[in-house]
Design an enzyme around this catalytic site. Structure first.
Site, PDB file in Angstrom:
ATOM      1  N   ALA A  25       0.661  -1.239   0.002  1.00  0.00           N
ATOM      2  CA  ALA A  25      -0.020   0.030  -0.049  1.00  0.00           C
ATOM      3  C   ALA A  25       0.652   1.252   0.100  1.00  0.00           C
ATOM      4  O   ALA A  25       0.343   2.214  -0.645  1.00  0.00           O
ATOM      5  CB  ALA A  25      -0.984  -0.026   1.210  1.00  0.00           C
ATOM      6  N   THR A  46       0.214   5.355  -1.607  1.00  0.00           N
ATOM      7  CA  THR A  46      -0.441   6.372  -0.828  1.00  0.00           C
ATOM      8  C   THR A  46      -0.250   7.804  -1.379  1.00  0.00           C
ATOM      9  O   THR A  46      -1.152   8.715  -1.202  1.00  0.00           O
ATOM     10  CB  THR A  46      -0.088   6.280   0.663  1.00  0.00           C
ATOM     11  OG1 THR A  46       1.419   6.303   0.661  1.00  0.00           O
ATOM     12  CG2 THR A  46      -0.500   5.350   1.553  1.00  0.00           C
ATOM     13  N   GLN A  53       0.868  -6.356  -3.704  1.00  0.00           N
ATOM     14  CA  GLN A  53      -0.202  -6.589  -2.950  1.00  0.00           C
ATOM     15  C   GLN A  53      -1.440  -5.431  -3.151  1.00  0.00           C
ATOM     16  O   GLN A  53      -2.644  -5.491  -2.695  1.00  0.00           O
ATOM     17  CB  GLN A  53       0.066  -6.441  -1.515  1.00  0.00           C
ATOM     18  CG  GLN A  53       1.067  -7.636  -1.103  1.00  0.00           C
ATOM     19  CD  GLN A  53       1.446  -6.938   0.279  1.00  0.00           C
ATOM     20  OE1 GLN A  53       2.810  -6.392   0.385  1.00  0.00           O
ATOM     21  NE2 GLN A  53       1.107  -7.757   1.317  1.00  0.00           N
ATOM     22  N   HIS A  80      -3.185  -9.814  -4.804  1.00  0.00           N
ATOM     23  CA  HIS A  80      -4.882  -9.660  -4.402  1.00  0.00           C
ATOM     24  C   HIS A  80      -5.712  -9.380  -5.592  1.00  0.00           C
ATOM     25  O   HIS A  80      -6.669  -8.848  -5.137  1.00  0.00           O
ATOM     26  CB  HIS A  80      -4.776  -8.838  -3.355  1.00  0.00           C
ATOM     27  CG  HIS A  80      -4.055  -8.909  -2.032  1.00  0.00           C
ATOM     28  ND1 HIS A  80      -3.416  -8.033  -1.091  1.00  0.00           N
ATOM     29  CD2 HIS A  80      -3.853 -10.225  -1.528  1.00  0.00           C
ATOM     30  CE1 HIS A  80      -2.632  -8.547  -0.124  1.00  0.00           C
ATOM     31  NE2 HIS A  80      -3.129  -9.909  -0.302  1.00  0.00           N
ATOM     32  N   CYS A 116     -20.633 -18.155 -12.648  1.00  0.00           N
ATOM     33  CA  CYS A 116     -20.186 -18.648 -13.998  1.00  0.00           C
ATOM     34  C   CYS A 116     -18.326 -17.993 -14.055  1.00  0.00           C
ATOM     35  O   CYS A 116     -17.954 -18.576 -15.232  1.00  0.00           O
ATOM     36  CB  CYS A 116     -20.934 -18.215 -15.113  1.00  0.00           C
ATOM     37  SG  CYS A 116     -20.860 -16.431 -15.428  1.00  0.00           S
ATOM     38  N   ASN A 147      10.597   1.179   3.480  1.00  0.00           N
ATOM     39  CA  ASN A 147       9.192   1.187   4.097  1.00  0.00           C
ATOM     40  C   ASN A 147       9.430   2.275   5.344  1.00  0.00           C
ATOM     41  O   ASN A 147      10.476   2.113   6.107  1.00  0.00           O
ATOM     42  CB  ASN A 147       8.847  -0.222   4.764  1.00  0.00           C
ATOM     43  CG  ASN A 147       7.487  -0.153   5.055  1.00  0.00           C
ATOM     44  OD1 ASN A 147       6.397   0.043   4.317  1.00  0.00           O
ATOM     45  ND2 ASN A 147       7.182  -0.530   6.304  1.00  0.00           N
ATOM     46  N   ILE A 182       8.704   6.967  -0.023  1.00  0.00           N
ATOM     47  CA  ILE A 182       8.897   6.072  -1.216  1.00  0.00           C
ATOM     48  C   ILE A 182       9.086   6.916  -2.695  1.00  0.00           C
ATOM     49  O   ILE A 182       9.799   6.412  -3.244  1.00  0.00           O
ATOM     50  CB  ILE A 182       7.686   5.117  -1.167  1.00  0.00           C
ATOM     51  CG1 ILE A 182       7.873   3.929  -0.280  1.00  0.00           C
ATOM     52  CG2 ILE A 182       7.862   4.223  -2.532  1.00  0.00           C
ATOM     53  CD1 ILE A 182       6.519   3.288   0.128  1.00  0.00           C
TER      54      ILE A 182
HETATM   55 ZN    ZN Z   1     -22.445 -15.234 -14.261  1.00  0.00          ZN
END
Ligand code: ZN
Length: 246
Positions: A14, A18, A93, A113, A124, A212, A230
């Site tokens: 994350a 940010t 992530q 993720h 389906c 980090n 970062i």
């Molecule tokens: Zn469907």
């Protein structure tokens, strides 16, 4: 045994997004942990069972406009790294799609993720576009159903209560075992199974670099820990890696 190759594996969490205005929802200090009613919107049980939870979830996505976020200098640094010609894989992530949007080659990004640009039918499994689903919400369908089968649609993300896709996780683990450098950016490295990736990197002999703001459980195992913001730290680190490995 795995032979190490000159491959840079970058795990992003994350913290890299940010500066694009996307808050940390999912991490140990994230919004979802602090607000149980918000966490319900991304927890598979309530989402499946309660139409009101789904209606709130779609409204939240429509209102937060996460699809409109723009990449920042941290994302662009990784594009520079790719363009330098050094072999690179990004394991993320994040579900915001900002690595691809910044210009990184899509096949070099593994989304651990999932992502919010797509929807998936829970019956389906057909994949559709989030923009289309949100358009239907905006036009008055509070809980848009699958157009193919009428099933429940969800964003194509890994919700709380769901497992990571074992195939994606397996691919990430292979990258980590082969790569000779592992850079963890903006992630607390506290949530398994993703927190197992740096462990396997170090165990197989990769050099670990952590970028980090907060301490992580792997700081002592790292060759280098960078605490700067970062979007400033990553461009500098990339320039240095490119010079070192040219
Ligand atoms: Zn469907």
């Amino acid at each position: 045994m795995n032979a190490k190759r000159p491959l840079i594996a970058v795990l992003t969490g994350a913290g890299i997004s940010t500066d694009s205005g996307i808050p940390d929802y999912r991490g140990p200090q994230g919004l979802w942990q602090k607000d149980p009613s918000a966490q319900e919107l991304v927890t598979i049980g309530p989402y499946l069972e309660d139409p009101e939870v789904r209606r709130r979830a779609w409204r939240m996505r429509l209102e937060t406009g996460a699809l409109g976020a723009e990449p920042n200098a941290g994302h662009r640094a990784l594009v520079d790294l790719e363009r330098s010609g050094l072999p690179l894989r990004v394991l993320t992530q994040n579900i915001d799609g900002l690595h691809q949007r910044s210009g990184l080659t899509a096949r070099k990004v593994l989304e651990l993720h999932g992502n919010v640009r797509e929807t998936q039918c829970l019956r389906c499994r057909v994949v559709g576009s989030m923009a289309d689903a949100l358009e239907r919400v905006g036009a008055g369908e509070p809980d848009p159903a699958c157009r193919e089968c009428g099933g429940i649609l969800k964003p194509r993300i890994v919700m709380f209560g769901e497992n990571l896709d074992p195939e994606v996780l397996g691919q990430a683990d292979s990258v980590v075992r082969v790569g000779d450098v592992f850079i963890a950016v903006g992630t607390s490295l506290q949530v398994f199974p993703v927190a197992g990736l740096p462990y396997n990197a170090v165990r197989t002999g990769a050099k670990l670099i952590i970028v980090n703001g907060e301490p992580t459980p792997y700081d002592e195992a790292a060759a280098e820990v960078i605490r700067e913001p970062i979007s400033q730290a990553l461009p500098k680190l990339v320039r240095r890696l490119v010079l070192e490995r040219a």
